[in-house]
Design an enzyme around this catalytic site. Structure first.
Site, mmCIF file in Angstrom:
data_model
loop_
_atom_site.group_PDB
_atom_site.id
_atom_site.type_symbol
_atom_site.label_atom_id
_atom_site.label_comp_id
_atom_site.label_asym_id
_atom_site.label_seq_id
_atom_site.Cartn_x
_atom_site.Cartn_y
_atom_site.Cartn_z
ATOM 1 N N GLY A 1 0.859 -1.190 0.000
ATOM 2 C CA GLY A 1 0.000 0.000 0.000
ATOM 3 C C GLY A 1 0.887 1.228 0.000
ATOM 4 N N GLY A 2 0.304 2.367 0.344
ATOM 5 C CA GLY A 2 1.093 3.598 0.348
ATOM 6 C C GLY A 2 2.337 3.473 1.211
ATOM 7 N N ALA A 3 2.179 2.927 2.413
ATOM 8 C CA ALA A 3 3.314 2.844 3.326
ATOM 9 C C ALA A 3 4.366 1.874 2.796
ATOM 10 C CB ALA A 3 2.836 2.397 4.707
ATOM 11 N N PHE B 1 -11.135 20.303 5.782
ATOM 12 C CA PHE B 1 -11.437 18.970 6.276
ATOM 13 C C PHE B 1 -11.709 19.087 7.765
ATOM 14 C CE2 PHE B 1 -10.986 14.474 5.150
ATOM 15 C CZ PHE B 1 -11.124 14.554 3.784
ATOM 16 N N GLN C 1 -11.520 4.195 14.719
ATOM 17 C CA GLN C 1 -12.289 5.340 14.263
ATOM 18 C C GLN C 1 -13.535 4.909 13.494
ATOM 19 O OE1 GLN C 1 -10.753 8.208 11.087
ATOM 20 N NE2 GLN C 1 -10.910 9.460 12.918
ATOM 21 N N HIS D 1 -16.132 6.366 11.039
ATOM 22 C CA HIS D 1 -16.325 7.539 10.192
ATOM 23 C C HIS D 1 -17.809 7.853 10.167
ATOM 24 C CE1 HIS D 1 -16.345 10.172 6.751
ATOM 25 N NE2 HIS D 1 -15.021 10.182 6.744
ATOM 26 N N LEU E 1 -17.541 4.361 2.104
ATOM 27 C CA LEU E 1 -17.275 5.673 2.658
ATOM 28 C C LEU E 1 -17.724 6.819 1.751
ATOM 29 C CD1 LEU E 1 -15.718 6.726 5.178
ATOM 30 C CD2 LEU E 1 -14.029 7.457 3.515
ATOM 31 N N THR F 1 -16.692 10.575 1.579
ATOM 32 C CA THR F 1 -15.614 11.374 2.171
ATOM 33 C C THR F 1 -16.124 12.607 2.907
ATOM 34 O OG1 THR F 1 -13.716 12.757 1.688
ATOM 35 C CG2 THR F 1 -15.269 12.460 -0.074
ATOM 36 N N GLU F 2 -15.319 12.962 3.905
ATOM 37 C CA GLU F 2 -15.518 14.191 4.636
ATOM 38 C C GLU F 2 -15.474 15.393 3.698
ATOM 39 O OE1 GLU F 2 -13.499 13.297 8.077
ATOM 40 O OE2 GLU F 2 -12.958 15.365 8.485
ATOM 41 N N ARG G 1 -14.051 13.612 13.548
ATOM 42 C CA ARG G 1 -14.889 12.454 13.219
ATOM 43 C C ARG G 1 -15.602 11.819 14.399
ATOM 44 N NH1 ARG G 1 -11.021 9.779 8.629
ATOM 45 N NH2 ARG G 1 -11.463 11.446 7.146
ATOM 46 N N HIS H 1 -13.816 2.487 10.308
ATOM 47 C CA HIS H 1 -13.022 3.079 9.254
ATOM 48 C C HIS H 1 -11.524 2.952 9.427
ATOM 49 C CE1 HIS H 1 -12.054 5.735 6.039
ATOM 50 N NE2 HIS H 1 -11.573 6.680 6.810
ATOM 51 N N GLU I 1 -0.998 2.014 8.346
ATOM 52 C CA GLU I 1 -2.118 1.833 9.261
ATOM 53 C C GLU I 1 -1.857 0.732 10.286
ATOM 54 O OE1 GLU I 1 -5.912 1.964 7.348
ATOM 55 O OE2 GLU I 1 -6.966 1.259 9.139
ATOM 56 N N ARG J 1 -7.973 9.838 14.802
ATOM 57 C CA ARG J 1 -7.180 10.360 13.700
ATOM 58 C C ARG J 1 -7.915 11.503 13.021
ATOM 59 N NH1 ARG J 1 -7.066 9.370 7.944
ATOM 60 N NH2 ARG J 1 -8.754 7.887 8.164
ATOM 61 N N LEU K 1 -2.884 9.378 5.194
ATOM 62 C CA LEU K 1 -2.070 9.356 3.976
ATOM 63 C C LEU K 1 -0.722 10.016 4.253
ATOM 64 C CD1 LEU K 1 -4.758 10.113 1.233
ATOM 65 C CD2 LEU K 1 -3.641 7.949 1.741
HETATM 66 C C1 LIG Z 1 -12.581 4.423 2.174
HETATM 67 C C2 LIG Z 1 -11.383 5.008 2.826
HETATM 68 C C3 LIG Z 1 -11.089 6.361 2.641
HETATM 69 C C4 LIG Z 1 -9.976 6.918 3.235
HETATM 70 N N1 LIG Z 1 -9.707 8.247 3.012
HETATM 71 C C5 LIG Z 1 -8.594 8.782 3.554
HETATM 72 C C6 LIG Z 1 -8.260 10.136 3.280
HETATM 73 O O1 LIG Z 1 -8.954 10.842 2.595
HETATM 74 N N2 LIG Z 1 -7.146 10.643 3.830
HETATM 75 C C7 LIG Z 1 -6.335 9.877 4.599
HETATM 76 O O2 LIG Z 1 -5.333 10.396 5.050
HETATM 77 N N3 LIG Z 1 -6.619 8.590 4.855
HETATM 78 C C8 LIG Z 1 -7.740 8.025 4.356
HETATM 79 N N4 LIG Z 1 -8.030 6.717 4.628
HETATM 80 C C9 LIG Z 1 -7.106 5.910 5.419
HETATM 81 C C10 LIG Z 1 -5.944 5.442 4.583
HETATM 82 O O3 LIG Z 1 -6.320 5.267 3.260
HETATM 83 C C11 LIG Z 1 -5.386 4.121 5.053
HETATM 84 O O4 LIG Z 1 -5.167 4.188 6.389
HETATM 85 C C12 LIG Z 1 -4.072 3.835 4.378
HETATM 86 O O5 LIG Z 1 -4.254 3.824 2.994
HETATM 87 C C13 LIG Z 1 -3.435 2.556 4.815
HETATM 88 O O6 LIG Z 1 -2.299 2.328 4.001
HETATM 89 P P1 LIG Z 1 -1.290 1.172 4.245
HETATM 90 O O7 LIG Z 1 -0.175 1.370 3.319
HETATM 91 O O8 LIG Z 1 -0.989 1.093 5.680
HETATM 92 O O9 LIG Z 1 -2.118 -0.124 3.914
HETATM 93 P P2 LIG Z 1 -2.764 -0.648 2.540
HETATM 94 O O10 LIG Z 1 -2.744 0.362 1.483
HETATM 95 O O11 LIG Z 1 -4.063 -1.229 2.833
HETATM 96 O O12 LIG Z 1 -1.822 -1.779 2.144
HETATM 97 C C14 LIG Z 1 -1.770 -2.996 2.823
HETATM 98 C C15 LIG Z 1 -0.902 -3.877 2.014
HETATM 99 O O13 LIG Z 1 -0.514 -4.974 2.770
HETATM 100 C C16 LIG Z 1 -0.646 -6.140 2.029
HETATM 101 N N5 LIG Z 1 -0.845 -7.230 2.956
HETATM 102 C C17 LIG Z 1 -1.717 -7.313 3.976
HETATM 103 N N6 LIG Z 1 -1.591 -8.477 4.601
HETATM 104 C C18 LIG Z 1 -0.609 -9.146 3.980
HETATM 105 C C19 LIG Z 1 -0.010 -10.421 4.153
HETATM 106 N N7 LIG Z 1 -0.413 -11.257 5.100
HETATM 107 N N8 LIG Z 1 0.964 -10.781 3.310
HETATM 108 C C20 LIG Z 1 1.385 -9.966 2.324
HETATM 109 N N9 LIG Z 1 0.854 -8.764 2.123
HETATM 110 C C21 LIG Z 1 -0.129 -8.363 2.938
HETATM 111 C C22 LIG Z 1 -1.793 -5.872 1.119
HETATM 112 O O14 LIG Z 1 -1.707 -6.650 -0.034
HETATM 113 C C23 LIG Z 1 -1.567 -4.412 0.786
HETATM 114 O O15 LIG Z 1 -0.697 -4.300 -0.302
HETATM 115 C C24 LIG Z 1 -9.148 6.138 4.043
HETATM 116 C C25 LIG Z 1 -9.439 4.790 4.238
HETATM 117 C C26 LIG Z 1 -10.552 4.232 3.655
HETATM 118 C C27 LIG Z 1 -10.868 2.800 3.909
#
Ligand SMILES: Cc1cc2nc3c(=O)[nH]c(=O)nc-3n(C[C@H](O)[C@H](O)[C@H](O)COP(=O)(O)OP(=O)(O)OC[C@H]3O[C@@H](n4cnc5c(N)ncnc54)[C@H](O)[C@@H]3O)c2cc1C
Ligand code: HEM
Ligand code: SF4
Ligand code: F3S
Ligand code: FES
Lengths: 597, 144, 235, 124
Positions: A15-17, A117, A237, A239, A249, A251-252, A283, A370, A401, A412, A418
């Protein structure tokens, strides 16, 4: 025998992180990113509203204000040193995304556009400020795409559709992970010097949620089993605006653009709960307000939902009442086309799933589970910290996350997640690569994958008296109802009881699919095991914290109690038993005070 | 904030590739065929087809303004239809149509054949076809 | 109401070829087809396999052929399909199991487009953003929506005929960068697209546009890239 | 392991594509049909004799005429639509409308033609 791979740094999660960490780590060390989903399917892509940074592209804004807002938003549970670090890095982080090509919306001068926001304010006037940089209502999608693209450009190694099952620790140091390749069912061991977990949250423990099916708390559960504590898991949280029943969701940003909440009697109710910022309160405040309205019988048709109204005539009416103005001082006015241009995806969701056109009709909404504030405890460099003294596990990192730095504390602020991903993802990546450069590979144990193997065998050999689908539904229901927005001793105790019963019943689950190729039944069952484990931690932490703070609101302890509870919860698992510990909150500039919006 | 225009040279934009050139040729030849057909149609009407020819015959001439296409009609005087001018128009239409049509076949073949060698063979056959069709067709038109 | 779901099943470890199995289940008309599949997997036959994650049409996991047309299972409601649903994998990619296709060829084509921002100039001296007007930003807004679900590419008759064709999704990705005023590699991408397996294989069959769950006007984007090739104009 | 990518013509034709898919298929048939016809015609005229006569016989048969007229008319009208839309991609927003117009032009013209051909062909 499992296939073996060796990399200096392994990132779990794309994901992003994970992508940000992988991108930075790969500049200094041989790196691979493992993900159970194709990277572009990660849940970061669902994020809509924006990413916060005090760019001040429309009006004056400062990182200090951002810090204060975040601290206040966190209900003073966030660690202020980490928050200061994040907000001071925020501007450069967002600009860096722009330099990577992220297509932000633009101001008339061509700068990155920003929108208001919940909880973002000018500290001097108390008025909302535009701090959320956005790309329409798919900011997360654009971040995910952009980072993935940059990883492709930099030729980062990917193992797509590999699900990590276990973490290997040797001599108290990170040594590798075990993963199953979905396409073949084969186990692979990844030998590494540094491992970064970025597996996202665990919102799937709740019935109504905006979270993906993949949000099963894998990373948190895996590390919990290896003695790593989980921090502040009681804080989840909700939402305020999820599509009724589905939880998808809204959005806000809708409220940022002037949308208002309306109860079953047709009244705008937020001014009662947050006289200054009204519908744009934080929120937890808005979610509770909605719930209070519903409990008072003010839901629509007596049901458990209210309306979100973004019809131009309503927006303009209330904007005039509030005296809202454009940057140039003219009265705020919006047309149907502008709503459509700014919120295309939201409009689309409503049309598809509700058959409702938000430009002419109101949207039925209810709070939805959320975001996971808690998680794997880390410091601001992404190093996993296992106690209250700052002890780290060499080579183990977490970001995103699944981690808890903690910058979000008890609640949060929208758009801070993000930011969290890119800032702490980057630092985890940098640190991991730095560490890997001077560390040696630990020797891998011979039977690295045996634990995962026997785990799978157990699932295949279950008696089959129980059905995983039912267990999962029962879990979600009880968690949403009893460990949801409002909590109390009695319900939570019952819920915890229920979760433990479900854990027992889970042992009787049998996986019927005996194949190797894409055995999704087996993997889903394994994920359910994680959900049950994490849910127990959530329930235990929530039951233990006898106060109300941020996302944790107790009917039996409605007040915040700074004397007793201004501290982080840490839960560890020893021999199957959960143990609670505490860790002090870092306070630098801002002493706790009452939180009013 | 002003926008600056961005423009690429022929080579930069891939215009040197066979596919791109043929793509534009297909569209232009389509327009050219329309123009020639319209031209032949107007010519026929000017030369009195309105009274001496039925619809089918007029269309036949329009699609290929070759005198043999009017021989079976009630046109009393074939002289104006038999000029070198019309022969040249007919040959032009023939050449454009053959090139367009044969390339169309290449396009269809390319859709299904992805191997380097297969495509080379198709290109070769199409060259032969185009040459022989054009020559035979032109010969018929010229001698009729 | 009771619905009848006919699903393509294929188990690579047992079957030589795929077959169809029909399930009769209860469903609500506001249920997503994905909910129905989850229910069948949960309660009727656990071996049924398919991909999914976000459940609301933004991750691109669950492209499949529903009643003969490519869609996302999570964005298709029983209300719209009616009580008889046929679910098959998308066409034109190898099938791994049941509704799961091998996505590698699809992503390989995507990667050929240099799908990343290229601008070798130093960033602005003050370290701030590269400026871009609202019009310039709007120019490629549509194609930034793509979630790489493959609905378009696997609905394209040209792609069915020949998997070497890069396919509409790849061209959509190229479009996103070609028309981004900040990007500098439009020429490289256009030259790649000018190859035999490139944009020439598009015959405006229009299936792609109709299939796109993000409502991207795919054919139009392809048309714009074609015209950029012919005229060299990028705005 | 796994099933190869295999899209038979039948599978492709079963795809429930929208109007554009149908016109694409018909355009292709039209182009091929015309190609075949023109080739036959040129060969027949060039070689003449019995060979030419046989070919002539085929394409002058009224049934073939009905087919070839379809090819010519459809390909020409559809080709014009494609050319216009291709050269002005902005107009692709009106693709559906364009196809409606196309059918509205094609059907009456073709019906008249078929009527004439069949009447002549049936010797009437
Ligand atoms: C609908 C929605 C709207 C949001 N809007 C906002 C916003 O406007 N602004 C904001 O700041 N935040 C927002 N958030 C929160 C934010 O998007 C998330 O908290 C954030 O994207 C989490 O990113 P991440 O990189 O931690 O995880 P993710 O992007 O979910 O990535 C998780 C990764 O881990 C991998 N993974 C998981 N388990 C395993 C495993 N066992 N083995 C191998 N790989 C695995 C998955 O394949 C995935 O690639 C929103 C969240 C949601 C749900
Ligand atoms: C007024 C006359 C004509 C017009 C307007 C016209 C137009 C077109 C256009 C625009 C195409 C491109 C289709 C695409 O790439 O998707 C095309 C393709 C084609 N044309 Fe024509 N054409 C005409 C006459 C002819 C003739 C006379 C022939 C036969 C000799 C022919 C044979 C073909 C073939 C075989 C194709 C390829 C079909 C495909 O790619 O599916 N055309 N035509
Ligand atoms: S263009 Fe549309 S259909 Fe094609 S991959 Fe992107 S989102 Fe899917
Ligand atoms: S379906 Fe295929 S042919 Fe072109 S218009 Fe779409 S890519
Ligand atoms: S599950 Fe994400 S698009 Fe359908």
């Amino acid at each position: 025998m499992a296939k073996v791979h060796q990399f200096e740094v392994i990132v779990v999660g794309a994901g992003g992180a994970g992508l940000m960490a992988g991108l930075y780590a790969s500049r200094g060390a041989k790196t691979a990113i493992i993900s159970k989903l194709y990277p572009t399917r990660s849940h970061t892509g669902a994020a809509q509203g924006g990413i916060s940074a005090a760019l001040g592209n429309y009006e004056e804004d400062k990182p200090e204000w951002h810090t204060y807002d975040t601290v206040k938003g966190s209900d003073y549970l966030g660690d202020q040193d980490a928050i200061e670090f994040m907000t001071s890095e925020a501007i450069d982080a967002v600009l860096e995304l722009e330099h990577m090509g992220l297509p932000f919306d633009r101001t008339p001068e061509g700068k990155i556009s920003q929108r208001p926001f919940g909880g973002h304010t000018n500290n001097e006037t108390g008025k909302p400020v535009r701090r959320a940089a956005h790309a329409a209502d798919r900011t997360g999608h654009m971040i995910l795409q952009t980072l993935y693209q940059q990883c492709l450009k930099n030729e980062v190694n990917f193992f797509d559709e590999f699900q990590v099952l276990d973490f290997i620790m040797v001599n108290g140091k990170a040594a590798g992970v075990v993963a199953v390749e979905l396409a073949t069912g084969e186990l692979h061991t990844f030998h590494a010097k540094a491992i970064i977990f970025a597996t996202g949250g665990h919102g799937r423990i709740f019935e109504v949620t905006s979270n993906a099916y993949a949000y099963t708390g894998d990373g948190a559960a895996i590390l919990l089993r290896h003695g790593v504590p989980l921090q502040d898991m009681e804080f989840f949280q909700f939402h305020p605006t999820g599509i009724y029943k589905l939880g998808i969701l809204i959005t806000e940003g809708v409220r940022g653009e002037g949308g208002i909440l309306i109860n079953g009697k047709g009244e705008r109710f937020m001014p009662k709960y947050a006289p200054t910022v009204k519908d744009l309160a934080s929120r937890d405040v808005v979610s509770r307000a909605i719930y209070t309205e519903i409990k008072a019988g003010n839901g629509v048709d007596g049901k458990n939902y209210v309306y979100l109204d973004v019809r131009p005539e309503s927006v303009n009416k209330f904007a005039a009442l509030d005296g809202r103005t454009n940057p140039d001082g003219s009265p705020y006015n919006i047309t149907g086309e502008q709503v459509l241009a700014k919120l295309p995806d939201i409009i689309d969701f409503c049309r598809v799933y509700l058959g409702v056109d938000p430009i002419t009709q109101m949207m039925p909404i209810q709070p939805t589970a959320h975001y996971t504030m808690g998680g794997i405890p880390t410091n601001k460099y992404g190093e996993v910290v296992v106690d209250d003294k700052g002890t780290t596990v060499p080579g183990l990192y977490a970001a995103g996350e699944c981690a808890c730095v903690s910058v979000h504390g008890a609640n949060r602020l929208g758009t801070n997640s993000l930011l969290d991903l890119v800032v702490f993802g980057k630092h985890a990546g940098l640190r991991a690569a730095e560490y890997a450069k001077q560390a040696e590979f630990e020797k891998m144990p011979e039977d690295a994958e045996s634990a995962s193997m026997s785990n799978f065998e157990a699932l295949h050999n279950g008696s089959g008296r129980e059905n995983a689908f039912d267990i999962s539904n029962e879990l979600k229901q009880v968690m949403f109802e009893d460990v949801g927005i409002y909590r109390n001793e009695k319900d939570m105790a019952a819920a915890l009881e229920k979760v433990r019963e479900l854990q027992k019943r889970f042992k009787d689950v049998k996986v019927t699919d005996t194949g190797k190729v894409f055995n999704t039944e087996l993997l889903n069952a394994w994920e359910l095991g994680n959900l049950l484990e994490v849910a127990e931690v959530v329930a235990v932490s929530a039951l233990n914290r006898k106060e109300s703070r941020g996302g944790h609101s107790r009917e039996d302890y409605p007040e915040r109690d700074d004397k007793e509870w201004l501290k982080h919860t840490l839960v560890t698992k020893q021999n199957g038993e959960l143990k609670i510990h505490y860790k002090p909150v870092v306070i630098t500039k801002y002493q706790p005070k009452a939180r009013v919006y | 904030m002003t926008t600056k225009t961005r423009k690429l040279s022929l080579k930069q934009r891939g215009m040197m590739s066979f596919e791109t050139q043929m793509w534009i040729f297909t569209r232009l030849s389509a327009l050219a065929m329309y123009a020639l057909i319209l031209f032949a149609l107007i010519g026929a009407l000017v030369m009195g087809a309105r009274y001496q020819m039925n619809l089918a015959d007029v269309m036949r001439w329009a699609f290929m303004p070759n005198v043999s296409h009017v021989q079976s009609t009630n046109i009393p005087d074939l002289a104006p239809w038999m000029t070198i001018f019309w022969k040249l128009v007919a040959i032009a239409l023939l050449l454009v149509a053959t090139a367009h049509g044969v390339h169309g076949l290449v396009v269809i073949a390319d859709d299904y054949i992805a191997s380097e060698r297969g495509r080379k063979i198709v290109r070769f056959i199409s060259m032969v076809m185009m040459a022989s069709m054009s020559l035979m067709g032109a010969y018929i038109i010229w001698t009729s | 109401m009771e619905i009848t779901v006919k699903i393509f099943r294929y188990n690579p470890e047992k079957d030589q070829r795929g077959n169809y199995v029909t399930y009769k289940v209860e469903a609500h008309e506001n249920d997503r087809v994905l909910d129905v599949l989850e229910y069948i997997k949960g309660k009727v036959d656990g071996t049924l396999s398919f991909r999914r994650s976000c459940a609301h049409g933004v991750c691109g996991s669950d492209a499949m052929r529903i009643n003969g047309r490519n869609m996302l299972a999570c964005k298709t409601l029983v209300r719209d399909t009616g009580a008889n649903i046929t679910v098959e994998p998308i066409l034109g990619l190898p099938i791994k199991k049941d509704l799961i296709s091998d996505m590698e060829p699809f992503f390989d084509n995507y990667k050929k487009m240099l799908p990343y921002f290229i601008n070798e100039d130093p960033i602005p001296e003050n370290g701030r953003e590269r400026l871009q007007s609202q019009e310039e930003r709007a120019r490629f807004d549509e194609t930034t929506k793509c979630i790489l679900c493959a609905c378009c590419t696997t609905s394209c008759p040209s792609y069915w005929a020949n998997g070497e064709y890069y396919g509409p999704a790849a061209i959509v990705s190229a479009h996103r960068f070609i028309f981004d005023s900040r990007d500098q590699a439009a020429d490289e991408r256009l030259n790649i697209l000018a190859e035999t397996d490139g944009i020439a294989r598009c015959h405006t069959a229009y299936n792609c546009t109709e299939a796109c769950p993000r409502e991207i006007k795919v054919t139009k984007a392809i048309g714009e890239v074609k015209m950029a090739m012919i005229t060299g104009k990028l705005d | 392991m796994g099933l190869k990518r295999d899209v038979s013509l039948a599978a492709g034709l079963r795809y429930r594509g929208p109007a554009g898919y149908l016109t694409f298929i018909l355009h292709r048939i039209g182009g091929l049909g015309m190609g075949i016809f023109i080739t036959m015609h040129i060969l027949a005229s060039f070689f003449g004799g019995r060979f030419g006569g046989t070919l002539n016989g085929i394409y002058e048969h009224w049934a073939f005429q009905v087919f070839i007229y379809f090819c010519v008319l459809f390909h020409a009208i559809n080709g014009l639509r494609i050319t216009i839309l291709d050269l002005w991609p902005k107009l692709l927003d009106y693709q559906t409308e364009a196809i409606w117009i196309e059918w509205a032009v094609f059907i009456p013209l073709y019906l008249i033609a078929v009527y004439v051909i069949v009447r002549v062909g049936a010797g009437g």
